[in-house]
Design an enzyme around this catalytic site. Structure first.
Site, PDB file in Angstrom:
ATOM      1  N   LYS A 143      12.097 -21.127   7.108  1.00  0.00           N
ATOM      2  CA  LYS A 143      11.265 -22.058   7.876  1.00  0.00           C
ATOM      3  C   LYS A 143      10.031 -21.278   8.337  1.00  0.00           C
ATOM      4  O   LYS A 143      10.074 -20.533   9.311  1.00  0.00           O
ATOM      5  CB  LYS A 143      12.051 -22.574   9.081  1.00  0.00           C
ATOM      6  CG  LYS A 143      11.660 -23.950   9.592  1.00  0.00           C
ATOM      7  CD  LYS A 143      10.232 -24.127  10.039  1.00  0.00           C
ATOM      8  CE  LYS A 143       9.928 -23.854  11.467  1.00  0.00           C
ATOM      9  NZ  LYS A 143       8.475 -23.963  11.762  1.00  0.00           N
ATOM     10  N   GLU A 149      13.948 -10.792  16.327  1.00  0.00           N
ATOM     11  CA  GLU A 149      12.805  -9.864  16.499  1.00  0.00           C
ATOM     12  C   GLU A 149      11.824 -10.608  17.387  1.00  0.00           C
ATOM     13  O   GLU A 149      11.230 -11.598  16.956  1.00  0.00           O
ATOM     14  CB  GLU A 149      12.142  -9.546  15.153  1.00  0.00           C
ATOM     15  CG  GLU A 149      13.045  -8.854  14.153  1.00  0.00           C
ATOM     16  CD  GLU A 149      13.267  -7.388  14.454  1.00  0.00           C
ATOM     17  OE1 GLU A 149      12.695  -6.877  15.442  1.00  0.00           O
ATOM     18  OE2 GLU A 149      14.030  -6.755  13.709  1.00  0.00           O
ATOM     19  N   CYS A 184       3.403  -8.015  17.284  1.00  0.00           N
ATOM     20  CA  CYS A 184       4.488  -7.743  18.234  1.00  0.00           C
ATOM     21  C   CYS A 184       4.518  -6.271  18.621  1.00  0.00           C
ATOM     22  O   CYS A 184       4.958  -5.922  19.702  1.00  0.00           O
ATOM     23  CB  CYS A 184       5.823  -8.162  17.625  1.00  0.00           C
ATOM     24  SG  CYS A 184       6.097  -7.414  16.028  1.00  0.00           S
ATOM     25  N   GLU A 235       3.259 -10.512  27.431  1.00  0.00           N
ATOM     26  CA  GLU A 235       2.699 -10.344  26.085  1.00  0.00           C
ATOM     27  C   GLU A 235       1.515 -11.301  25.934  1.00  0.00           C
ATOM     28  O   GLU A 235       1.694 -12.516  25.835  1.00  0.00           O
ATOM     29  CB  GLU A 235       3.767 -10.654  25.035  1.00  0.00           C
ATOM     30  CG  GLU A 235       3.286 -10.380  23.629  1.00  0.00           C
ATOM     31  CD  GLU A 235       4.322 -10.744  22.577  1.00  0.00           C
ATOM     32  OE1 GLU A 235       4.940 -11.808  22.681  1.00  0.00           O
ATOM     33  OE2 GLU A 235       4.482  -9.949  21.624  1.00  0.00           O
TER      34      GLU A 235
HETATM   35  P1  NAP Z   1       7.350 -18.891  18.159  1.00  0.00           P
HETATM   36  O1  NAP Z   1       6.540 -19.924  18.786  1.00  0.00           O
HETATM   37  O2  NAP Z   1       8.549 -18.384  18.873  1.00  0.00           O
HETATM   38  O3  NAP Z   1       7.748 -19.450  16.718  1.00  0.00           O
HETATM   39  C1  NAP Z   1       8.444 -18.691  15.767  1.00  0.00           C
HETATM   40  C2  NAP Z   1       9.093 -19.613  14.749  1.00  0.00           C
HETATM   41  O4  NAP Z   1      10.112 -20.387  15.395  1.00  0.00           O
HETATM   42  C3  NAP Z   1       8.137 -20.633  14.128  1.00  0.00           C
HETATM   43  O5  NAP Z   1       8.503 -20.867  12.783  1.00  0.00           O
HETATM   44  C4  NAP Z   1       8.408 -21.862  14.976  1.00  0.00           C
HETATM   45  O6  NAP Z   1       8.026 -23.062  14.343  1.00  0.00           O
HETATM   46  C5  NAP Z   1       9.896 -21.762  15.144  1.00  0.00           C
HETATM   47  N1  NAP Z   1      10.441 -22.548  16.261  1.00  0.00           N
HETATM   48  C6  NAP Z   1       9.789 -23.035  17.348  1.00  0.00           C
HETATM   49  N2  NAP Z   1      10.645 -23.734  18.127  1.00  0.00           N
HETATM   50  C7  NAP Z   1      11.867 -23.675  17.533  1.00  0.00           C
HETATM   51  C8  NAP Z   1      13.153 -24.203  17.856  1.00  0.00           C
HETATM   52  N3  NAP Z   1      13.372 -24.920  18.958  1.00  0.00           N
HETATM   53  N4  NAP Z   1      14.190 -23.941  17.013  1.00  0.00           N
HETATM   54  C9  NAP Z   1      14.002 -23.193  15.905  1.00  0.00           C
HETATM   55  N5  NAP Z   1      12.791 -22.692  15.531  1.00  0.00           N
HETATM   56  C10 NAP Z   1      11.735 -22.915  16.341  1.00  0.00           C
HETATM   57  O7  NAP Z   1       6.505 -17.577  17.824  1.00  0.00           O
HETATM   58  P2  NAP Z   1       5.058 -17.505  17.156  1.00  0.00           P
HETATM   59  O8  NAP Z   1       4.092 -17.968  18.193  1.00  0.00           O
HETATM   60  O9  NAP Z   1       5.075 -18.127  15.820  1.00  0.00           O
HETATM   61  O10 NAP Z   1       4.906 -15.923  16.920  1.00  0.00           O
HETATM   62  C11 NAP Z   1       4.476 -15.063  17.892  1.00  0.00           C
HETATM   63  C12 NAP Z   1       5.627 -14.335  18.561  1.00  0.00           C
HETATM   64  O11 NAP Z   1       6.427 -13.669  17.587  1.00  0.00           O
HETATM   65  C13 NAP Z   1       5.194 -13.255  19.519  1.00  0.00           C
HETATM   66  O12 NAP Z   1       5.956 -13.299  20.695  1.00  0.00           O
HETATM   67  C14 NAP Z   1       5.495 -11.966  18.765  1.00  0.00           C
HETATM   68  O13 NAP Z   1       5.698 -10.829  19.559  1.00  0.00           O
HETATM   69  C15 NAP Z   1       6.696 -12.330  18.013  1.00  0.00           C
HETATM   70  N6  NAP Z   1       6.874 -11.468  16.847  1.00  0.00           N
HETATM   71  C16 NAP Z   1       7.854 -10.513  16.877  1.00  0.00           C
HETATM   72  C17 NAP Z   1       8.019  -9.649  15.815  1.00  0.00           C
HETATM   73  C18 NAP Z   1       9.082  -8.606  15.824  1.00  0.00           C
HETATM   74  O14 NAP Z   1       9.411  -8.125  14.764  1.00  0.00           O
HETATM   75  N7  NAP Z   1       9.647  -8.251  16.957  1.00  0.00           N
HETATM   76  C19 NAP Z   1       7.184  -9.751  14.703  1.00  0.00           C
HETATM   77  C20 NAP Z   1       6.186 -10.726  14.700  1.00  0.00           C
HETATM   78  C21 NAP Z   1       6.064 -11.579  15.791  1.00  0.00           C
HETATM   79  P3  NAP Z   1       6.568 -23.711  14.649  1.00  0.00           P
HETATM   80  O15 NAP Z   1       5.562 -22.765  14.161  1.00  0.00           O
HETATM   81  O16 NAP Z   1       6.617 -24.952  13.853  1.00  0.00           O
HETATM   82  O17 NAP Z   1       6.518 -23.920  16.137  1.00  0.00           O
END
Ligand code: NAP
Ligand code: MG
Length: 485
Positions: A179, A254, A288, A388
Site C-alpha cells: 500500500k 519504522e 526519518c 519531528e
Molecule cells: P503516515 O501518514 O504515517 O503514512 C504512512 C503510510 O500509512 C501511508 O501509506 C498512509 O496512507 C498509511 N496510513 C495512513 N493511515 C493509515 C491507517 N489508519 N491504517 C493503515 N495505513 C495508514 O506517514 P507519511 O506522512 O507518509 O510519512 C512520513 C513519516 O514516516 C515520518 O514520520 C517519518 O519519520 C516516517 N518515516 C520513517 C522511516 C523509518 O524508517 N523509520 C522512513 C521513512 C519515513 P496515505 O498516504 O494514504 O495516508
C-alpha cells in the site's frame, strides 16, 4: 502525464490491472508545480479483500515458495537488472510524484536495484541450525515464510522503502500486498509491472493504491494478513500496532525520528559542516533519519553556527527537473503549512531564526517550496527540538562536555539515527554506546547501507530492515526434533 512505459491505471492484483470496484480514482500531483500527473484507483475494503485473497491463494498454491531457490534468486536479480535498465524512467516518476531533485531520484532508484540484488543473493543462503540436545536424536531449525505480508509505505522515499520491504519478504518466500502513500503511488505500480516482466509469478506482488484510512486500514485488519510491515509516522504506527493485535499479526514499525548530530570541539569542522548540512536538508528535511538537532561543543559553537548558516544560504532550492537543484519542494501544500507552523512555533518559543523559513516567489510560487531555516538560542525542551518537523528546519544548541552531550541527545521520545564527530576514538565509542538510537555514524552522516540493519529504538519503531536480519522479520523459526530410533 509522465512519458510512460508503465500504466498507472488500476490496482495491480494477480498480475493484472483492475479498477476499484466502485470506480473511484484520485489524482496524484507534482509537488513542484501542482500539476496533476495521473489519476490513480482508490481501493475500498472489497478491493483490499480481493488483493489479500489473491496473495493468499498464490501463497497457498506454493507458486513462489516452492520454486527452487536458485530460480527465485534469479527472478529477484532480473528485477534488479530491469530497475537498473529503467533508471531514467523510474527516476522521472519518483522525481515528479514526490518532488525530488532528479539527481537524488536517480541515486535512489540505483539503491532500489541494489536492494533487490542483495536479497537475490540471499535466497539460497537462508538456513536453520542443528542443535545438540540432551536426547537420543537430532534437533534442527527451519526458517519458514509467513504467508501474506502487508507492506505500508510512506511518501518520502517511496520506491526505496518499497524495496526494503518487498525484496526480503519475497526472498523468504512470502507473497505481498503493498500500500503506497497517497501522495506517491506511481513507482510501486511501475514496480508491479516490472516484476511481472522479470518472471515473478502473478499474485506474488500486489499493489493497492488508495487512502490510508480506507485501504490501509482494511489491509492492516484483514484476517489473512500474517505480518504488517509499516513505515510512517509514530501516530499512525501506534494505530497499526493496535490493528495488528487482532489475530496476533507479526508487526514491524519504522517510525519518526528527531536525531542528534553531536559535534565535539576536536571535529574536522569544514567536513562536518558540509556533511551536517545534507544530514538535515536531504529530501528537503523529509527524512526519518534527518539529524535536525545539532549539538555543538561550546568552544566551536559560534564558528560552527556561522559556517552552517553561510552554507545554508547557498543551498539551491529549485525545480526538481534541474540537475543543479539541491532542494526541491515539500510533498504537499498542507505538509508545508505544518512545517511553516513549526517556524512560527520556533519564533514564538524564543529561538533565534538566523535564516530561511520563507516561501519563495517567481518560478517556484506554484510549488510547495520553503527555504531552509536555522535556529540558534534553542533549548532541549522547545517543541522544535522535541517534535519531528519533517522539513528543512534545524536547531543548533551548545553543550559542555561528554555527559551533557549524551543527556541532550537522549532527551527525545525518538531514537532512530544520529551522528557524532570527534577524533578521539575512545570518546567516539563511549558516546556511541550511550546514545539511545538504533543507528549512529561516527565522523559521517551516512547510516543507510543495504548490508547493515536499519531501524530505531524507543518511539522510532520495532524491528530492523535491511541486511540479513530483515529476513528474520519475514519468517518464523520452526523447531523440529527427529528421534534416532
Ligand atoms: P503516515 O501518514 O504515517 O503514512 C504512512 C503510510 O500509512 C501511508 O501509506 C498512509 O496512507 C498509511 N496510513 C495512513 N493511515 C493509515 C491507517 N489508519 N491504517 C493503515 N495505513 C495508514 O506517514 P507519511 O506522512 O507518509 O510519512 C512520513 C513519516 O514516516 C515520518 O514520520 C517519518 O519519520 C516516517 N518515516 C520513517 C522511516 C523509518 O524508517 N523509520 C522512513 C521513512 C519515513 P496515505 O498516504 O494514504 O495516508
Ligand atoms: Mg505526488
Amino acid at each position: 502525464m509522465v512519458a510512460t512505459e508503465a500504466t498507472f491505471e488500476g490496482l495491480a492484483i494477480g498480475g493484472k490491472r483492475v479498477a476499484a470496484s466502485d470506480g473511484r480514482t484520485a489524482p496524484t500531483t507534482d509537488p513542484a508545480t501542482g500539476e496533476i500527473i495521473a489519476q490513480v484507483a482508490q481501493a475500498n475494503a472489497a478491493d483490499v479483500d480481493l488483493a489479500v485473497k489473491t496473495a493468499h491463494a498464490t501463497y497457498s498454491a506454493g507458486r513462489w515458495h516452492d520454486m527452487h531457490t536458485r530460480e527465485r534468486g534469479q527472478i529477484l536479480q532480473r528485477i534488479a537488472n530491469l530497475i537498473r535498465e529503467r533508471v531514467g524512467f523510474l527516476a522521472q516518476i519518483e522525481s515528479r510524484d514526490g518532488g525530488k531533485p532528479i539527481s537524488a531520484a536517480r541515486g535512489e532508484i540505483g539503491a532500489v536495484a541494489n536492494t533487490f540484488e542483495y536479497y537475490a543473493g540471499a535466497v539460497n543462503k537462508i538456513h536453520g541450525q542443528t542443535i545438540p540436545v540432551n536426547a537420543n536424536g537430532t534437533h534442527m531449525t527451519f526458517r519458514e515464510p509467513l504467508g501474506v505480508c502487508a507492506l505500508i509505505i510512506p511518501w518520502n522515499f517511496p520506491l526505496v522503502i518499497t524495496g526494503w520491504k518487498v525484496a526480503p519478504a519475497l526472498a523468504m518466500g512470502n507473497t505481498v500486498v503493498v500500500k503506497p502513500a497517497s501522495a506517491t503511488p506511481l513507482s510501486a505500480l511501475a514496480l508491479a509491472d516490472l516484476a511481472i516482466e522479470a518472471g515473478l509469478p502473478e499474485g506474488v506482488l500486489n499493489v493497492i493504491t488508495g487512502s490510508g484510512s480506507v485501504a490501509g486500514n482494511a489491509l492492516a485488519l484483514h484476517p489473512l494478513v500474517r505480518k504488517i510491515s509499516f513505515t510512517g509516522s509514530t501516530e499512525v504506527g501506534t494505530g497499526v500496532m493496535k490493528q495488528a493485535a487482532d489475530g496476533i499479526k507479526r508487526v514491524s514499525l519504522e517510525l519518526g525520528g528527531k536525531s542528534a548530530n553531536i559535534v565535539f570541539a576536536d571535529a574536522r569542522i569544514d567536513q562536518c559542516v558540509e556533511s551536517s548540512l545534507w544530514a538535515v536538508y536531504d529530501n528537503a528535511g523529509q527524512d526519518c533519519c534527518s539529524r535536525s538537532r545539532i549539538l555543538v561543543e561550546r568552544p566551536i559553537y559560534d564558528e560552527f553556527v556561522e559556517k552552517f548558516v553561510n552554507r545554508t544560504k547557498t543551498m539551491k532550492v529549485g525545480l526538481p527537473t534541474s540537475e543543479s537543484t539541491e532542494m526541491g519542494p515539500l510533498i504537499t501544500a498542507s505538509h508545508r503549512e505544518s512545517v511553516v507552523n513549526y517556524i512560527h512555533i520556533g519564533d514564538e518559543e524564543g529561538a533565534k531564526r538566523l535564516c530561511g523559513g520563507e516561501i519563495p516567489n517567481g518560478d517556484l510560487a506554484k510549488g510547495n517550496f520553503l527555504t531552509p531555516a536555522v535556529y540558534s538560542n534553542v533549548t532541549s525542551n522547545m517543541r522544535i527540538m522535541q517534535e519531528e518537523v519533517f522539513g528543512p528546519v534545524v536547531g543548533i544548541m551548545p553543550f559542555d562536555g561528554e555527559a551533557e552531550a549524551i543527556r541532550f541527545a537522549n532527551d527525545s521520545p525518538y531514537g532512530l539515527s544520529g551522528s557524532l564527530w570527534t577524533r578521539d576514538i575512545g570518546r567516539a565509542l563511549r558516546v556511541a554506546r550511550a546514545v539511545e538510537t538504533g543507528m549512529l555514524s561516527i565522523n559521517s552522516s551516512s547510516s543507510v547501507h543495504i548490508e547493515a540493519p536499519f531501524g530505531g529504538m524507543k518511539q522510532s519503531g520495532i524491528g530492523r530492515e535491511q541486511g540479513m536480519v530483515a529476513l528474520e522479520h519475514y519468517s518464523e523459526l520452526k523447531s523440529v526434533f527427529i528421534a534416532n530410533d
